[in-house]
Design a protein around this motif. Structure first.
Motif, PDB file in Angstrom:
ATOM      1  N   ASP A   1      -1.087  -6.475  -5.910  1.00 15.93           N
ATOM      2  CA  ASP A   1      -1.623  -6.600  -4.543  1.00 15.93           C
ATOM      3  C   ASP A   1       0.028  -7.116  -3.621  1.00 15.93           C
ATOM      4  O   ASP A   1      -0.268  -7.865  -2.794  1.00 15.93           O
TER       5      ASP A   1
ATOM      6  N   LYS B   1       0.886  -1.007  -0.008  1.00 15.09           N
ATOM      7  CA  LYS B   1      -0.027  -0.112  -0.130  1.00 15.09           C
ATOM      8  C   LYS B   1       0.823   1.379  -0.060  1.00 15.09           C
ATOM      9  O   LYS B   1       0.645   2.436  -0.733  1.00 15.09           O
TER      10      LYS B   1
ATOM     11  N   THR C   1       2.524   1.708  -3.590  1.00 21.07           N
ATOM     12  CA  THR C   1       1.855   1.825  -5.053  1.00 21.07           C
ATOM     13  C   THR C   1       2.086   3.222  -5.553  1.00 21.07           C
ATOM     14  O   THR C   1       2.057   3.426  -6.538  1.00 21.07           O
TER      15      THR C   1
END
Length: 66
Positions: A33, A11, A14
Motif C-alpha cells: 500500500d 494505485k 501498481t
C-alpha cells in the motif's frame, strides 16, 4: 519520490510494480500500500534479496518513475 508521494501514487504505480517484480502478488501489493519499507520487505521475501539489495532496487525504480 518521498514516502507521501509514493503512497499517493501507489494505485497508479501498481501496474508498473507488477511488471518490474512479477513475483509480487496482488495481496502483496495491497499489503505494501505504498509503504517503501513494506515493499523492500516483500522483495526480500519473494526474491531472497538482502535488505540493501532490495532498497537499492526500490530507490532506482522510484527514480525512474518520477
Amino acid at each position: 519520490m518521498n514516502q507521501d508521494q509514493l503512497k499517493g501514487k501507489w494505485k497508479q504505480l501498481t501496474g508498473e510494480t507488477k511488471k518490474k517484480w512479477a513475483k509480487l502478488t496482488d495481496d502483496d501489493l495491497k499489503h505494501v500500500d505504498g509503504d517503501k519499507d513494506k515493499l523492500v520487505g516483500k522483495l526480500q521475501e519473494r526474491y531472497g534479496k538482502s535488505k540493501e539489495e532490495a532498497e537499492k532496487e526500490v530507490d532506482s525504480w522510484e527514480e525512474q518513475e518520477k
